[in-house]
Write an enzyme that holds these catalytic residues in place. Structure first.
Site, PDB file in Angstrom:
ATOM      1  N   GLU A  19       0.828  -1.210   0.000  1.00  0.00           N
ATOM      2  CA  GLU A  19       0.000   0.000   0.000  1.00  0.00           C
ATOM      3  C   GLU A  19       0.863   1.261   0.000  1.00  0.00           C
ATOM      4  O   GLU A  19       0.736   2.130   0.868  1.00  0.00           O
ATOM      5  CB  GLU A  19      -0.973  -0.014   1.181  1.00  0.00           C
ATOM      6  CG  GLU A  19      -2.005  -1.125   1.069  1.00  0.00           C
ATOM      7  CD  GLU A  19      -3.119  -1.036   2.100  1.00  0.00           C
ATOM      8  OE1 GLU A  19      -3.064  -0.148   2.980  1.00  0.00           O
ATOM      9  OE2 GLU A  19      -4.042  -1.865   2.034  1.00  0.00           O
ATOM     10  N   GLU A  72      -5.352  -8.122  -0.763  1.00  0.00           N
ATOM     11  CA  GLU A  72      -6.161  -7.942   0.446  1.00  0.00           C
ATOM     12  C   GLU A  72      -7.604  -7.739   0.012  1.00  0.00           C
ATOM     13  O   GLU A  72      -7.890  -6.858  -0.805  1.00  0.00           O
ATOM     14  CB  GLU A  72      -5.682  -6.752   1.282  1.00  0.00           C
ATOM     15  CG  GLU A  72      -4.296  -6.926   1.873  1.00  0.00           C
ATOM     16  CD  GLU A  72      -3.890  -5.772   2.783  1.00  0.00           C
ATOM     17  OE1 GLU A  72      -4.799  -5.092   3.331  1.00  0.00           O
ATOM     18  OE2 GLU A  72      -2.675  -5.545   2.962  1.00  0.00           O
TER      19      GLU A  72
END
Length: 564
Positions: free
Chosen positions: A209, A351
């Site tokens: 991320e 995710e």
């Protein structure tokens, strides 16, 4: 100054949006709410793409009680363990054929320094988990323990490296430590710490991320960082290494555009896979159109974000959000196709899963939530969609394995239970490494009953992007090496059953059997006092005649049909 290449990127994104809409319109179709017949056509003799087992992957972060207490209890614990790792958790995960496990994060990865987690445990430094609850960790679960867990599970490790606060040298040394078979400083350090043979870890994530907790980078900035870090991930001997780029957040198509443009120009892509993250949340708000996609504005009528205390309004919104992954995957894939038509770069959904409010009385930073039949439907829908896109989607990791978000397993000291989501993964494991079969589904639509005082097309219409309904059914199909066809179907309507006719073409079907996961209430869930409240049962309401399956799918159900 005018951004070099920005106009070209904009035009390519516009074209990607058009191509995506065409693809969606020519794929699975839905009938009007007034039509009740649902039809599924499966071409059992066709299919050219394998559903990678890695689509059924998992994710274990140093977050809350996922690692400490959920997986790791230490060698001296009264809880039965093997070298500190819980035996009951390992046994349960082996039963669903867990194909890979992503670690150590998550946001935790970009503050984790791997050398803190090796060597004698009493000499390892204590660290502060700044992302999740501000708790201290003793580092007793590190590289050796994680890779021991993977060996006990017979699963592939996926290591996510520290780009945010780490260095290329730190990553290079970590790869050398776990993968090099010869004599070198890191290989000798590994041997000094008790491991003679290398582990040969194949999958390496280059940061996590990076648009957010990994460093708040722009896509251009991360693309430069990726190229530098990835160049130091060595392939020792003849082993293959898969380098995974930190991909976009949900609908950030510019991120995909830039990363693909910067890493695929040579004879071999510098990036083997890109890691997309998407969570299903039940949020208050309306949907608006932006760049041909629907966005949730965080305003409007209140919705319950509780994992267990919700009604049909929240059921509908949650499942409509889960279904959005279809368009998101399609649009990112279309952009990737422009740079990589040979599909050498995999799209990983690193995710995914539901993100509800934490359970009352628990640490907000631990993200501990219960898991109901609603979560099972989200899992079933998501896995069906991943299966359908097996040509590009080659790995996915549900968040997370134990005690965090949409878990497979919940623990409380020595007690352990299996969640409804676990049971969906157990039912769907038949798709692993099977051939994805082309399927055409015509589905009726599910429109929730408007609450008292709501105008027709009101709240539900706004939340549905101008449509107050979603498809009733969602499905995927595969054929294994022995020729057996497996069909997984979800009925998203919480109130009514759905009749389904399934035309099996290109095979001689002799027998059919079924399993089902359902319950009377939308929020049925397993507890430590009643751990078997929701589990799969035999499903017999299906007939087979001349390659035509006829069945009635109960409301709010996940069904597996096996045809031989």
């Amino acid at each position: 100054m005018e951004c070099t290449g920005c106009k070209a990127r904009y035009l390519r994104r516009m074209m990607a949006g058009i191509l995506t809409l065409i693809g969606l319109m020519t794929g699975l179709t839905t009938l009007s709410a007034a039509e009740s017949t649902n039809k599924l056509v499966i071409n059992a003799d066709l299919g050219k793409h394998t559903i990678s087992e890695h689509i059924y992957g998992h994710f274990a972060e140093h977050l809350g009680r996922c690692i400490y207490g959920g997986i790791w209890v230490g060698e001296n614990s009264d809880i039965p363990n093997t070298r500190g790792i819980r035996n009951d958790v390992v046994e349960a995960l082996r039963k669903i054929r867990i194909p890979n496990l992503r670690w150590p994060g998550g946001c935790f990865a970009d503050t984790y320094h791997w050398k803190d987690g090796i060597g004698p445990k009493d000499e390892r430094p204590t660290i502060v988990n700044v992302h999740w609850g501000g708790v201290t960790e003793n580092n007793h679960f590190g590289t050796h323990e994680f890779l021991d867990l993977c060996e006990q599970l017979d699963t592939e490790p996926v290591i996510c490296a520290n780009v945010g606060t780490g260095t290329p040298q730190e990553l290079a040394q970590w790869v050398e430590y776990v993968n090099f078979d010869g004599k070198s400083p890191m290989a000798d350090l590994r041997r000094a710490n008790g491991r003679e043979e290398p582990w040969n870890v194949k999958y390496w994530g280059i940061g996590n991320e990076m648009w957010g907790c990994g460093g708040d980078m722009t896509p251009d900035q991360y693309a430069e960082e990726y190229r530098q870090f990835a160049s130091f991930v060595e392939e020792y001997g003849d082993m293959e290494v898969v380098k995974i780029g930190s991909g976009p957040n949900s609908t950030d198509y510019e991120w995909t555009e830039v990363l693909m443009e910067e890493t695929t120009s040579g004879w071999r892509p510098l990036m083997d896979a890109m890691d997309l993250h998407y969570y299903t949340r039940t949020r208050s708000g309306f949907r608006r159109v932006s760049d041909n996609i629907f966005i949730i504005d965080r305003s409007g009528p209140e919705l319950s974000r509780s994992a267990t205390d919700f009604g049909e309004r929240e059921w509908f919104v949650t499942l409509s959000q889960a279904l959005r992954i279809e368009e998101i995957i399609q649009r990112h894939s279309t952009i990737m196709d422009q740079y990589d038509p040979e599909k050498r770069v995999g799209l990983y959904v690193g995710e995914w899963g539901t993100w509800h409010s934490v359970e009352p009385g628990t640490n907000p930073g631990f993200l501990y939530q219960q898991n109901t039949l609603r979560d099972a439907l989200v899992a079933g829908v998501s896995l069906n969609i991943f299966n359908q896109h097996a040509d590009r989607v080659t790995m996915a990791n549900i968040a997370q394995t134990v005690n965090v978000l949409q878990s497979m397993i919940l623990t409380d000291e020595e007690k352990m239970l299996l969640t409804p989501t676990y049971h969906v993964f157990e039912m769907y494991k038949v798709h692993q490494e099977a051939t994805m079969l082309p399927a055409h589904l015509e589905s009726s639509r599910y429109a929730p009953e408007e609450e008292s005082g709501e105008e027709q097309g009101g709240f539900f219409g706004r939340m549905g992007g101008g449509q107050n309904s979603i498809p009733t059914l969602n499905a995927s199909a595969s054929r294994d090496d022995e020729g057996t066809v497996h069909i997984t179907v979800c009925n998203l309507n919480p109130n009514n059953s759905a009749d389904l006719e399934c035309d099996l073409r290109g095979m001689e079907a002799n027998t059919v059997s079924g399993r089902i996961l359902t319950a009377p209430a939308m929020n049925t869930h397993n507890t430590f006092d009643n751990p078997d409240a929701l589990q799969p049962e035999e499903f017999t309401d299906v007939t087979l005649k001349e390659n035509m399956l006829t069945t009635t799918l109960p409301a709010k159900s996940v069904v597996l049909l096996t045809v031989e």
